[in-house]
Design an enzyme around this catalytic site. Structure first.
Site, short mmCIF file in Angstrom:
data_model
loop_
_atom_site.label_atom_id
_atom_site.label_comp_id
_atom_site.label_asym_id
_atom_site.label_seq_id
_atom_site.Cartn_x
_atom_site.Cartn_y
_atom_site.Cartn_z
N LYS A 142 1.23 -1.39 -0.12
CA LYS A 142 0.67 -0.15 0.31
C LYS A 142 0.66 0.96 0.41
O LYS A 142 0.42 2.20 -0.79
CB LYS A 142 -1.18 0.30 1.53
CG LYS A 142 -1.70 1.20 1.13
CD LYS A 142 -2.21 1.14 2.52
CE LYS A 142 -1.86 1.82 4.34
NZ LYS A 142 -1.72 3.50 4.44
N ASN A 143 1.63 1.96 1.14
CA ASN A 143 2.63 2.48 0.95
C ASN A 143 3.43 2.62 -0.12
O ASN A 143 4.23 3.87 -0.11
CB ASN A 143 3.66 2.42 2.32
CG ASN A 143 2.64 2.56 3.90
OD1 ASN A 143 0.78 3.18 3.51
ND2 ASN A 143 3.02 2.82 4.97
N CYS A 157 -5.99 7.99 9.39
CA CYS A 157 -5.35 6.61 10.79
C CYS A 157 -5.93 7.57 11.40
O CYS A 157 -4.69 8.82 11.71
CB CYS A 157 -4.74 6.29 10.61
SG CYS A 157 -5.19 4.46 10.31
N ARG A 189 -0.26 14.47 12.75
CA ARG A 189 -0.06 14.33 12.40
C ARG A 189 0.10 15.71 11.22
O ARG A 189 -0.54 15.60 10.07
CB ARG A 189 -0.56 12.94 11.23
CG ARG A 189 -0.33 11.88 12.00
CD ARG A 189 -0.79 10.90 11.45
NE ARG A 189 0.31 10.15 10.33
CZ ARG A 189 -0.25 8.99 9.45
NH1 ARG A 189 -1.51 8.28 9.69
NH2 ARG A 189 0.42 8.29 8.78
N ASP A 204 4.44 0.66 12.11
CA ASP A 204 3.31 -0.37 11.20
C ASP A 204 3.20 -1.74 12.17
O ASP A 204 1.68 -2.19 11.75
CB ASP A 204 2.88 -0.22 10.31
CG ASP A 204 3.08 1.64 9.66
OD1 ASP A 204 2.28 2.21 10.60
OD2 ASP A 204 3.06 1.76 8.09
N ARG A 226 -8.10 -1.07 5.06
CA ARG A 226 -8.09 -0.38 4.53
C ARG A 226 -6.18 -0.06 3.91
O ARG A 226 -5.71 0.32 3.16
CB ARG A 226 -7.49 1.82 5.32
CG ARG A 226 -9.03 2.37 5.84
CD ARG A 226 -7.90 3.58 7.19
NE ARG A 226 -7.42 4.02 5.83
CZ ARG A 226 -7.08 5.47 6.67
NH1 ARG A 226 -7.68 6.01 7.50
NH2 ARG A 226 -6.00 6.37 5.55
#
Ligand code: UD1
Length: 435
Positions: free
Chosen positions: A22-23, A116, A121, A317, A409
C-alpha cells in the site's frame, strides 16, 4: 460497518503470497501524474486507500481501469489541480498529490489531509520542503494554495526523516530547475520503489534507500525516456514491491497461534528487524530468496524491548501486532513507540480481552498472560484493528472485531488471508440503515 468474527485456538498453517505494498502504491499512483505515457501497474493492492486515491485521480481527469491483475492509468487528460475536499479528508496520502500537481501544473490546491487517527500528524515538513523549492504557499479558509510555477532545485535538510515529506519533495523536484538534494531523507523501501518508478518515467533520481537523495530536475523528460520496442514505449510497466507490513502481520499471526506458515513474494531484507524480534520470541524463521518460513510451536517468549524507529529500525506499523503477541508471551515485554505519539489505542481493547500492561507516556510494559478471552472489541485504527484480529486468533472463545472496515485500508481482506491459512474467521457487513 463490518465486523470480523474470530474463533481462537487454531494454529495457522499453509502458504500465502504477500500482496503489493500500500505505502509504495499510493505515492506511485500520485506520481503517475508525471508520466507522459500510460502506466500499467502490477500488484497494486485493491484497498480502500487505493480506491480513494483513484477517486481523487479520477476527479482530476485521470482515466484508470483495472484489467484483471493490472491497473491501467492514463493521465494525459488530467486537467485540474484542485483536490476534491471530501476525498482528501478521507486519506492522509492525498498530501502526496501536492508534489506531482505542482510539477505538472505549477499549481496545487488541497485541504489538510485526513487518515488514521494515530496522533497529531502535521505536514510542516512537506510544506517547508516545497517552500525551499520556491513554492509560494498560502492558507485560506482551510485550503492550502500552492504556486510552484518557478520551482528551482535546492538543498533541503529534513528535521526528521518523514516518509511522506521525502516522497512529496522528490516528486515536486523532478520538475524544479537544477539539482535538489534531500538530506536526512527517509530510507524506507517504498521510497526506493518510488525512485524506480520515477526513473522509468525518465527522471533523474538517485540515492533512495540512503539518507541523501539527489534529483536532477527540469521541464520535460522525453530525453531520458527508457528504451525498448514500440510496445514498451507505449506503456510504462511497474510492479509494486511486496508489502512488508502485510508480511510482518502474517508472521505475527503464525507466531501468536503457534503455527507454521510459508510466505512467498516477500522481501526478507525489508523485515529484518521484525524477523529478529520474532526469533527473540522463540520462533524459528528461515528466509531464502523471496520465501520466508516461520515455525512457532510453543508459547511466545517475552521480548525485552521493541522500540519503533524510522527504517531500518523496527516499523511503527508493526507495533500493534507485536503488542498483541506480547500479551500472551511468557514473561514481561516492553514497547516504546517513538514515531507516533498516540498509537496505543488497541491497548484499551486488549485489556478487555484480559491483557495485562501498564503505560507511561510512550512506553508500555506488558506482563504476558497465559490466555486471552474472546469478547467484543473495536478497531480504532488500521494496524490496531489487525492486532485485535490476531489477538482473537489466540483467544479462548469468540472475538468480534468491530469497525473492521478500518482494516480494509491496509489489507486485501485480512479475514480471507487468515482463513486461507486455516483460521476460523468470518466477516459480517452490516447494512447501514437509511436515515
Ligand atoms: C508513512 C506511512 C505510515 C507509517 C509512517 C511511519 C504511507 C502512506 N504511510 O506515513 O504507514 O506509519 O510512514 O513509518 O507511506 N511528521 C511531522 N511533520 C511532517 C510529517 C511528519 O512532524 O510534515 C511526523 C509525524 O507526525 C510522525 C513522524 O513525523 O510523528 C513520521 O511521519 P511520516 O514519516 O511522515 O509518516 P507518513 O508519511 O505520514
Amino acid at each position: 460497518m463490518a465486523s470480523l468474527i474470530v474463533a481462537g485456538g487454531t494454529p495457522l498453517s499453509g502458504t500465502i503470497r504477500v500482496s503489493g505494498a500500500k505505502n509504495a502504491a499510493l505515492p506511485i499512483l500520485a506520481a503517475s501524474l508525471l508520466s507522459e505515457r500510460p502506466v500499467a501497474l502490477y500488484d497494486c493492492p485493491r484497498l480502500r486507500d487505493v480506491k480513494n486515491m483513484l477517486a481523487i485521480l479520477g476527479a482530476l481527469g485521470v482515466r484508470w481501469a483495472w484489467d484483471e491483475e493490472k491497473l491501467l492509468l492514463d493521465t494525459s487528460a488530467a486537467n485540474a489541480y484542485v483536490m476534491p475536499q471530501g476525498l482528501s479528508k478521507e486519506l492522509r496520502s492525498s498530501i502526496f498529490m501536492l508534489g506531482p500537481l505542482l510539477a505538472r501544473f505549477g499549481h496545487a490546491v488541497c485541504t489538510f489531509p485526513g487518515g488514521c487517527e494515530i496522533g497529531h500528524r502535521p505536514i510542516d515538513l512537506h510544506l517547508r520542503g516545497l517552500t525551499m523549492l520556491g513554492v509560494g504557499i498560502r492558507e485560506e479558509h482551510g485550503l492550502i494554495l500552492c504556486d510552484g510555477h518557478s520551482m528551482t532545485g535546492a538543498d533541503i535538510h529534513l528535521d526528521y526523516p518523514s516518509v511522506g515529506a521525502t516522497e512529496n519533495i522528490m516528486m515536486a523536484a523532478v520538475r524544479a530547475e537544477g539539482e535538489t538534494v534531500i538530506q536526512n531523507a527517509a530510507r524506507e523501501p517504498e521510497i526506493e520503489d518510488l525512485q524506480t518508478f520515477l526513473r522509468k518515467l525518465g527522471y533523474g533520481v538517485w540515492g533512495a534507500g540512503s539518507s541523501t537523495i539527489r534529483i536532477s530536475g527540469g521541464r520535460g523528460c522525453a530525453d531520458h525516456m527508457s528504451e525498448g520496442g514500440p510496445a514498451e514505449r507505449d506503456c510504462i510497466a511497474h510492479r509494486v514491491i511486496p508489502d512488508r507490513i502485510v508480511a510482518g502481520t502474517l508472521l505475527c499471526a503464525a507466531a501468536i497461534t503457534g503455527g507454521e506458515v510459508t510466505l512467498c513474494n516477500a522481501v526478507p531484507a525489508h523485515i529484518a528487524s521484525v524477523m529478529a524480534k520474532l526469533r527473540e520470541s522463540g520462533c524459528s524463521i528461515r528466509a531464502e530468496g523471496d520465501v520466508i518460513r516461520i515455525a512457532a510451536h510453543a508459547r511466545p517468549r517475552e521480548i525485552k524491548l521493541i522500540e519503533t524507529l524510522p527504517y531500518p529500525g523496527f516499523p511503527t506499523d508493526m507495533q500493534a501486532q507485536f503488542f498483541a503477541l506480547c500479551t500472551v508471551a511468557d514473561g514481561t515485554s516492553m514497547i516504546v513507540e517513538n514515531v507516533f505519539e498516540n498509537r496505543f489505542k488497541h491497548g484499551a481493547e486488549l485489556l478487555r480481552m484480559g491483557a495485562s500492561f501498564t503505560q507511561k507516556d510512550r512506553t508500555i510494559v506488558i506482563r504476558g498472560v497465559e490466555r486471552l478471552m474472546g469478547t467484543r472489541v473495536v478497531a480504532r485504527d488500521l494496524r490496531g484493528g489487525a492486532a485485535l484480529t490476531l489477538a482473537g486468533l489466540a483467544a479462548e472463545g469468540e472475538t468480534i472485531v468491530e469497525n473492521a472496515e478500518l482494516i480494509d485500508r491496509g489489507y486485501e481482506r485480512l479475514d480471507k488471508m487468515l482463513a486461507s491459512l486455516g483460521a476460523v474467521i468470518r466477516r459480517e457487513d452490516a447494512e447501514t440503515e437509511e436515515p
